[in-house]
Design a protein around this motif. Sequence first.
Motif, PDB file in Angstrom:
ATOM      1  N   ALA A 147      32.699  69.399  40.047  1.00 12.93           N
ATOM      2  CA  ALA A 147      33.100  69.564  38.655  1.00 12.93           C
ATOM      3  C   ALA A 147      33.729  68.305  38.057  1.00 12.93           C
ATOM      4  O   ALA A 147      33.514  67.982  36.897  1.00 12.93           O
ATOM      5  N   LYS A 148      34.477  67.588  38.846  1.00  9.28           N
ATOM      6  CA  LYS A 148      35.248  66.452  38.338  1.00  9.28           C
ATOM      7  C   LYS A 148      34.427  65.175  38.353  1.00  9.28           C
ATOM      8  O   LYS A 148      33.746  64.871  39.340  1.00  9.28           O
ATOM      9  N   THR A 149      34.473  64.396  37.277  1.00 11.85           N
ATOM     10  CA  THR A 149      33.818  63.086  37.231  1.00 11.85           C
ATOM     11  C   THR A 149      34.850  62.032  36.838  1.00 11.85           C
ATOM     12  O   THR A 149      35.899  62.344  36.272  1.00 11.85           O
ATOM     13  N   PHE A 150      34.507  60.793  37.128  1.00  9.52           N
ATOM     14  CA  PHE A 150      35.409  59.675  36.839  1.00  9.52           C
ATOM     15  C   PHE A 150      34.630  58.571  36.141  1.00  9.52           C
ATOM     16  O   PHE A 150      33.463  58.324  36.453  1.00  9.52           O
ATOM     17  N   SER A 151      35.302  57.887  35.226  1.00  7.67           N
ATOM     18  CA  SER A 151      34.646  56.779  34.516  1.00  7.67           C
ATOM     19  C   SER A 151      34.911  55.439  35.190  1.00  7.67           C
ATOM     20  O   SER A 151      34.168  54.489  34.977  1.00  7.67           O
ATOM     21  N   SER A 152      35.972  55.373  36.012  1.00  8.36           N
ATOM     22  CA  SER A 152      36.327  54.097  36.643  1.00  8.36           C
ATOM     23  C   SER A 152      37.040  54.340  37.964  1.00  8.36           C
ATOM     24  O   SER A 152      37.526  55.449  38.246  1.00  8.36           O
ATOM     25  N   HIS A 153      37.119  53.293  38.750  1.00 10.98           N
ATOM     26  CA  HIS A 153      37.840  53.361  40.017  1.00 10.98           C
ATOM     27  C   HIS A 153      39.321  53.620  39.772  1.00 10.98           C
ATOM     28  O   HIS A 153      39.955  54.383  40.519  1.00 10.98           O
ATOM     29  N   MET A 154      39.878  53.039  38.723  1.00 13.11           N
ATOM     30  CA  MET A 154      41.286  53.248  38.403  1.00 13.11           C
ATOM     31  C   MET A 154      41.564  54.725  38.132  1.00 13.11           C
ATOM     32  O   MET A 154      42.564  55.283  38.602  1.00 13.11           O
ATOM     33  N   GLU A 155      40.656  55.338  37.396  1.00  8.66           N
ATOM     34  CA  GLU A 155      40.818  56.758  37.073  1.00  8.66           C
ATOM     35  C   GLU A 155      40.781  57.607  38.347  1.00  8.66           C
ATOM     36  O   GLU A 155      41.557  58.561  38.503  1.00  8.66           O
ATOM     37  N   MET A 156      39.890  57.245  39.268  1.00  4.59           N
ATOM     38  CA  MET A 156      39.803  57.970  40.537  1.00  4.59           C
ATOM     39  C   MET A 156      41.084  57.813  41.341  1.00  4.59           C
ATOM     40  O   MET A 156      41.596  58.782  41.926  1.00  4.59           O
ATOM     41  N   MET A 157      41.624  56.607  41.397  1.00 10.08           N
ATOM     42  CA  MET A 157      42.846  56.368  42.153  1.00 10.08           C
ATOM     43  C   MET A 157      44.021  57.126  41.546  1.00 10.08           C
ATOM     44  O   MET A 157      44.874  57.666  42.259  1.00 10.08           O
ATOM     45  N   ASP A 158      44.066  57.181  40.203  1.00 12.31           N
ATOM     46  CA  ASP A 158      45.119  57.961  39.547  1.00 12.31           C
ATOM     47  C   ASP A 158      45.000  59.438  39.916  1.00 12.31           C
ATOM     48  O   ASP A 158      46.008  60.118  40.140  1.00 12.31           O
ATOM     49  N   PHE A 159      43.776  59.943  39.975  1.00 12.81           N
ATOM     50  CA  PHE A 159      43.541  61.335  40.364  1.00 12.81           C
ATOM     51  C   PHE A 159      44.074  61.595  41.775  1.00 12.81           C
ATOM     52  O   PHE A 159      44.714  62.621  42.035  1.00 12.81           O
ATOM     53  N   LEU A 160      43.802  60.658  42.690  1.00 17.57           N
ATOM     54  CA  LEU A 160      44.292  60.820  44.062  1.00 17.57           C
ATOM     55  C   LEU A 160      45.814  60.869  44.096  1.00 17.57           C
ATOM     56  O   LEU A 160      46.411  61.721  44.770  1.00 17.57           O
ATOM     57  N   ARG A 161      46.450  59.959  43.367  1.00 18.25           N
ATOM     58  CA  ARG A 161      47.920  59.948  43.345  1.00 18.25           C
ATOM     59  C   ARG A 161      48.471  61.245  42.754  1.00 18.25           C
ATOM     60  O   ARG A 161      49.426  61.833  43.270  1.00 18.25           O
ATOM     61  N   GLU A 162      47.850  61.693  41.642  1.00 13.93           N
ATOM     62  CA  GLU A 162      48.324  62.914  40.982  1.00 13.93           C
ATOM     63  C   GLU A 162      48.193  64.128  41.890  1.00 13.93           C
ATOM     64  O   GLU A 162      48.939  65.105  41.735  1.00 13.93           O
ATOM     65  N   ASN A 163      47.257  64.063  42.836  1.00 13.82           N
ATOM     66  CA  ASN A 163      47.038  65.193  43.736  1.00 13.82           C
ATOM     67  C   ASN A 163      47.677  64.972  45.101  1.00 13.82           C
ATOM     68  O   ASN A 163      47.278  65.570  46.100  1.00 13.82           O
ATOM     69  N   GLN A 164      48.672  64.091  45.117  1.00 16.23           N
ATOM     70  CA  GLN A 164      49.574  63.934  46.256  1.00 16.23           C
ATOM     71  C   GLN A 164      48.927  63.299  47.484  1.00 16.23           C
ATOM     72  O   GLN A 164      49.396  63.478  48.605  1.00 16.23           O
ATOM     73  N   PHE A 165      47.850  62.542  47.281  1.00 17.98           N
ATOM     74  CA  PHE A 165      47.271  61.776  48.371  1.00 17.98           C
ATOM     75  C   PHE A 165      47.982  60.430  48.465  1.00 17.98           C
ATOM     76  O   PHE A 165      48.376  59.847  47.450  1.00 17.98           O
ATOM     77  N   LYS A 166      48.124  59.944  49.674  1.00 14.06           N
ATOM     78  CA  LYS A 166      48.776  58.653  49.892  1.00 14.06           C
ATOM     79  C   LYS A 166      47.761  57.550  49.622  1.00 14.06           C
ATOM     80  O   LYS A 166      46.748  57.440  50.315  1.00 14.06           O
ATOM     81  N   VAL A 167      48.017  56.745  48.608  1.00 16.24           N
ATOM     82  CA  VAL A 167      47.142  55.637  48.216  1.00 16.24           C
ATOM     83  C   VAL A 167      47.843  54.334  48.547  1.00 16.24           C
ATOM     84  O   VAL A 167      49.015  54.151  48.217  1.00 16.24           O
ATOM     85  N   ASN A 168      47.147  53.437  49.209  1.00 11.11           N
ATOM     86  CA  ASN A 168      47.786  52.187  49.593  1.00 11.11           C
ATOM     87  C   ASN A 168      48.209  51.392  48.363  1.00 11.11           C
ATOM     88  O   ASN A 168      47.447  51.290  47.400  1.00 11.11           O
ATOM     89  N   PRO A 169      49.421  50.812  48.384  1.00 10.34           N
ATOM     90  CA  PRO A 169      49.884  50.064  47.202  1.00 10.34           C
ATOM     91  C   PRO A 169      49.137  48.755  46.981  1.00 10.34           C
ATOM     92  O   PRO A 169      49.198  48.189  45.891  1.00 10.34           O
ATOM     93  N   TYR A 170      48.436  48.250  48.002  1.00  7.95           N
ATOM     94  CA  TYR A 170      47.736  46.978  47.871  1.00  7.95           C
ATOM     95  C   TYR A 170      46.345  47.191  47.270  1.00  7.95           C
ATOM     96  O   TYR A 170      45.323  47.046  47.936  1.00  7.95           O
TER      97      TYR A 170
END
Length: 670
Positions: A233-256
């Motif tokens: 169901a979910k789509t993304f327009s950019s890599h940044m948007e995908m990374m924000d989605f991961l953070r919002e859903n409590q996944f650990k995203v590397n700061p680098y």
Amino acid sequence: MDAMHEMEELVEQLNRYSYHYYTLDQPIVSDKEYDVLYDRLVKLEQESGFVLPDSPTLRVGGELLKGFLPHRHLAPLWSLDKAQNEEELNTWSARALKLWTDYNTKNPEDPLPELQYALELKFDGLTLNLTYTDGKLVQAATRGNGTVGEGILEQIKTIRSVPLSIPYKDGTIEVQGEGIMNLSALESYNKTALEPLKNARNGAAGALRNLNPKVTASRKLNAFFYNIGYSDAKTFSSHMEMMDFLRENQFKVNPYVSYFDKFEDVMEQLHDIEKRRGELDYLIDGAVVKIVDMRTRSALGYTGKFPRWAVAYKFEAEETTTVLESVSWEVGRTGKITPIARLEAVELAGVTVKNCTLNNVGDIERKNLKFALGSRVFIRRSNDVIPEILGKVTEENDGEEIIYPEKCPACDFPLVQRGAHLFCDNRLSCKPQAIGRITHFASRDAMDIETFSIKTATQLYDELNLREPAELYELEQESLVKLERFGERKASNLLEALEQSKTRDLASFLFALGIPNTGKSTTKMLAEHYRDLDKVMNATAEELVELPDVGGIVAESIVNFFNDPFMRAGVEKMRQLGVQPTVPAEPVAVKQDSYFSGKTVVLTGTLHQLTRDEAAERLEALGAKVTGSVSKKTDIVIAGEKAGSKLTKARELGIEVIEDEDELIRLLNS
């Protein structure tokens, strides 16, 4: 129903606390508070016989599994094409630019946006693919062949940075990341493990593919996430948007993760990551460059194996294998005997490695190296750290035996084993020990005896029978001028330097004595607390453990040192010969309104306008507490040039970092 409702609330509360602790590195409750709630949940689960699917109690590891079941991924997990050097990376960039240009030429009415690049670390662990349906973790699998992997859900549940449930509940998604073992976790694990792990990569992969989830849990794995491979169901327009989605859903995203408009800037950042990789608390073997825009990714498409919109840039290996040819044994100033491995020369991280440390005989046993001579071994080198052997490539005892010495290799005195180490107790007549003690005593951070060197110590040992630091103060001009390469001037300069050293401050004197397990910060603290040499010498272990940064081992080392008749006699002899360490000045009232008042500060790296000691003194005068290690209690980290793991840990914990030395000077002066 009341119990079930309470369990649901506890699970939600505990998972929120775990997210802040393990994913954000920003704890919001104490361990004690967490444990009280956790114990209450365990009690309710035992009484009801029911466990919610996202309960944190599932993370301790369940029963032994019979085997791994195959899992077909909802979308393929692609491999990445690799660039081994800048030329190959530029070739990838040129190819991507050409494909982008061709598309826009053919589709002028709807062109792709200008190319942007994302740069991420390439973790050296095990690829994970997690499936969430309606917000619940329902499956986890290894990469396998990219189409079918092995189901490892029970193992994944033990990783506390992996959310068991997420806010996104609109269907099914597959989230990809990397399971890793932090280097600090590996070090901690190996201290007590009956079978130490050879490296962090093998530790993570072995844990995740172990049929006993309790073994997985014991290794305290971590995970970083970087991609949504499938969503119904979910789509993304950019890599940044995908990374924000991961953070919002409590996944650990590397700061680098960095973004660039120009490919030349990507190259510059790549070089910086490669230089800093040794500061990280986990293994990376490169970095990944991705095109940011999702529509561009779709237009560039895939080859038979790889996406055309991403490439992995490989760094020089920090680990490799070579042959262990022999072991020699070196004697230190404390009498400790250290084994040194002599290797078949091998290129590693840009240098030729021929020698490795083996630490002690206990290390040889734990790493299964007792029968390893002539065998192939894993070695690792990080930054400028001395390379170390991680373990044998094979598990068999297929090499010749390493024979432990029974007598000192320098003086033939019988050795004794204390803990994991062998020691030579012949302190007066063992040449390396005596020379080491004398050289350390005269060093810059100790008594700072100008013109003194290890060559001088060796010559005095050989030609004037000098055996301990106290005897330095018995040297005479007449004896010195008779030595080779010692003229009147050199002899006079040495005697003058010795005379000046007699009134060094108490902290320097204590450091010069070489008390085991104590460094400059400990001896400085002892001097400032006791302000009297006799009080330090007569302190009890019970008194010492009450002091800052002094644990049981350090306290016992200090007490044992001054209870040793040989060491105590040496101190008394120096005092009779005129050595009178000066006590610190009375503490001055500190400024209470400075930027550093009441804050815990850590200094790391090289400063250019001040020495580290000068910076520490000025910080303490402004009311700061200067400590040597970074923790959640640290308020500020001051990072100079070539700051290492302390800077990395500060960033991961969200601690304030001052990297601009001009800004530091301004704050110290304001």
